[in-house]
Enzyme design. Structure first.
Site, PDB file in Angstrom:
ATOM      1  CG  HIS A 182      -1.949   1.041   1.252  1.00 55.16           C
ATOM      2  ND1 HIS A 182      -1.682   2.358   1.559  1.00 55.16           N
ATOM      3  CD2 HIS A 182      -3.262   0.976   0.954  1.00 55.16           C
ATOM      4  CE1 HIS A 182      -2.803   3.053   1.459  1.00 55.16           C
ATOM      5  NE2 HIS A 182      -3.780   2.244   1.096  1.00 55.16           N
ATOM      6  CB  CYS A 185      -4.202   3.307  -2.420  1.00 54.48           C
ATOM      7  SG  CYS A 185      -5.254   4.429  -1.474  1.00 54.48           S
ATOM      8  CG  HIS A 226      -7.267   0.601  -1.364  1.00 53.58           C
ATOM      9  ND1 HIS A 226      -6.535   0.950  -0.242  1.00 53.58           N
ATOM     10  CD2 HIS A 226      -7.555  -0.707  -1.225  1.00 53.58           C
ATOM     11  CE1 HIS A 226      -6.372  -0.128   0.524  1.00 53.58           C
ATOM     12  NE2 HIS A 226      -6.976  -1.132  -0.059  1.00 53.58           N
ATOM     13  CG  ASP A 247      -9.627   3.392   0.549  1.00 52.99           C
ATOM     14  OD1 ASP A 247     -10.042   2.892   1.602  1.00 52.99           O
ATOM     15  OD2 ASP A 247      -8.472   3.816   0.395  1.00 52.99           O
ATOM     16  CG  HIS A 248     -11.169   6.100   3.177  1.00 52.53           C
ATOM     17  ND1 HIS A 248     -10.113   6.955   3.226  1.00 52.53           N
ATOM     18  CD2 HIS A 248     -10.710   4.915   3.669  1.00 52.53           C
ATOM     19  CE1 HIS A 248      -9.047   6.318   3.702  1.00 52.53           C
ATOM     20  NE2 HIS A 248      -9.394   5.092   3.981  1.00 52.53           N
ATOM     21  CE1 TYR A 299     -12.080   1.111   4.883  1.00 51.07           C
ATOM     22  CE2 TYR A 299     -11.075   2.587   6.499  1.00 51.07           C
ATOM     23  CZ  TYR A 299     -10.984   1.827   5.352  1.00 51.07           C
ATOM     24  OH  TYR A 299      -9.798   1.779   4.644  1.00 51.07           O
TER      25      TYR A 299
HETATM   26  C1  DNO Z   1      -6.721   3.229   5.269  1.00 48.81           C
HETATM   27  C2  DNO Z   1      -6.024   2.086   4.720  1.00 48.81           C
HETATM   28  C3  DNO Z   1      -4.668   1.813   5.325  1.00 48.81           C
HETATM   29  C4  DNO Z   1      -4.144   0.515   4.773  1.00 48.81           C
HETATM   30  C5  DNO Z   1      -2.776   0.132   5.227  1.00 48.81           C
HETATM   31  C6  DNO Z   1      -2.285  -1.049   4.441  1.00 48.81           C
HETATM   32  O1  DNO Z   1      -7.880   3.391   5.069  1.00 48.81           O
HETATM   33  O2  DNO Z   1      -5.959   2.184   3.346  1.00 48.81           O
HETATM   34  O3  DNO Z   1      -4.773   1.708   6.709  1.00 48.81           O
HETATM   35  O4  DNO Z   1      -5.000  -0.515   5.160  1.00 48.81           O
HETATM   36  O5  DNO Z   1      -1.884   1.170   5.098  1.00 48.81           O
HETATM   37  O6  DNO Z   1      -1.293  -1.719   5.136  1.00 48.81           O
END
Ligand code: DNO
Length: 391
Positions: A237, A275, A302, A349-350, A366
């Site tokens: 990530h 991401c 993501h 994501d989020h 989340y």
């Molecule tokens: C946040 C996430 C991060 C991710 C870590 C992966 O929303 O994208 O916490 O899980 O950095 O190791």
């Protein structure tokens, strides 16, 4: 045959206020989760993995991706019992593979995982978003943490401006910044007190970016052969945000970083978690071009968008707005999938805290409804692109 992205959602385990049944209603078929109760560095046993997998399968879903198997600080600094910790990590990968879980996400950010300064910034429409305010981080660094080197790193003008900002903070805002930065966000396995954080920072004395890059390379040199042997795909990530904080090195922030990681260890099992919200904070990261260049190494995605301003702040925007060219990103992903003849797991994501979720206690970023909205929009873009391809 057109390949659609595999739709997944992150689930924090049995204590997550968003249940597996909720996730199932979103249309997602895959779950992204981790055994958060296992202390960082310990091996994940087959029994624990089986138990979690059973819960997910019984809910009619598939455990698609592990996010994350955390990398212990001693591995990043190569101190203490790091060799044993690497052996534990290898065994965790073997145990996951034995249970049919083949995609693993991790990060290599020193001490802190993702960082924001306000977890409920109200948007003009009443929903709430995650926000990163540069001055809040600088004020923390200079006047709360009082990191000596910071006074040399910032310009005199910056220090004067941050001082003014800091003195104008209400006690409540002061506390909010402190808590938000130190407590860690969901998924970061550890929170710190101010003193703990100060002593953690010292463990990075003498570790600059080239040294941390070397530690990452050595970690991968130990891990990737095991991943190859058991069929696991590792996905790193990016740093969030993608730049150094508190003088700590960050080495997964740019296209050049991703290129170096793959060049040092070109195995397809050495992969990226792409991401868009993290890489997207740096304007020079051309996201569609990165997807096209690193396509064979992208095993997890993501999707979210951030919006920068001129002062160096950013907030998490609607999934199809902000600085991330989401339609172009999805189009490149579809091309990669077409080339590789497979679907790649993706999670929205989020998401904004909105509607009924404004009254609920959920993990920042989340909540269910905001992510559901993101997923629905992403799905719509994908469907539209595939429709025009067919014509
Ligand atoms: C946040 C996430 C991060 C991710 C870590 C992966 O929303 O994208 O916490 O899980 O950095 O190791």
């Amino acid at each position: 045959m057109a390949y659609k992205m595999e739709q997944t959602m992150r689930w924090y385990g049995p204590s997550d206020p968003v249940s597996l049944a909720d996730i199932r209603q979103s249309g997602a078929t895959g779950i992204v989760t981790a055994l958060h109760h296992i202390p960082n560095g310990d091996c994940w046993t087959k029994e624990e993995i089986q138990l979690r997998k059973k819960t997910i399968t019984e809910a009619g879903l598939t455990w698609s991706v592990v996010e994350s198997v955390p990398v212990h600080e001693h591995i990043k600094t190569r101190t203490g019992n790091f060799e044993q910790l690497i052996a534990n990590y290898q065994q965790t990968l073997r145990n996951l593979a034995a249970e049919g879980i083949f995609t693993v996400c991790y990060n290599f950010m020193p001490i802190l995982d993702w960082t924001r300064t306000d977890l409920s910034k109200e948007l003009p429409n009443g929903a709430k978003a995650l926000f990163y305010e540069k001055k809040a981080v600088q004020a923390f660094d200079l006047f709360i943490l009082k990191r000596p080197a910071a006074f040399e790193e910032y310009s005199q003008e910056e220090i004067a401006q941050v001082k003014e900002y800091f003195h104008a903070l209400s006690p409540a805002k002061h506390q909010l910044i402190l808590d938000t930065i130190l407590k860690g966000l969901p998924g970061s396995e550890i929170g710190y007190t101010l003193d703990e954080f100060r002593s953690m920072l010292q463990t990075y004395d003498g570790i600059d970016a080239p040294k941390l890059q070397e530690h990452l390379r050595l970690f991968l040199e130990a891990i990737i052969p095991v991943a190859e042997e058991v069929g696991v795909y590792m996905t790193i990530h990016p740093d969030d945000p993608p730049f150094s904080l508190y003088g700590l090195p960050r080495v997964v922030s740019t296209a050049a970083d991703a290129r170096r990681i793959i060049r040092d260890n070109p195995s397809p099992h050495n992969g990226l978690c792409f991401c868009t919200g993290s890489y997207g904070v740096r304007p020079e990261n051309d996201l569609p071009a990165m997807i096209s260049e690193f396509g064979n190494h992208i095993h997890f995605i993501h999707l979210r968008s951030t919006k920068r301003d001129a002062e160096g702040n950013f907030f998490e925007d609607n999934h199809l707005e902000g600085d991330v060219p989401m339609a172009a990103v999805i189009e490149e992903i579809l091309k990669v999938q077409e080339n590789r003849k497979k679907s790649i797991p993706m999670r929205p994501d989020h998401g904004h805290q909105m509607l009924d979720d404004l009254k609920k206690q959920t993990n920042p970023g989340y909540s269910a409804i905001g992510r559901l909205k993101g997923l629905a929009e992403i799905r719509g873009v994908e469907e539209g692109l595939l429709y025009t391809w067919k014509k």
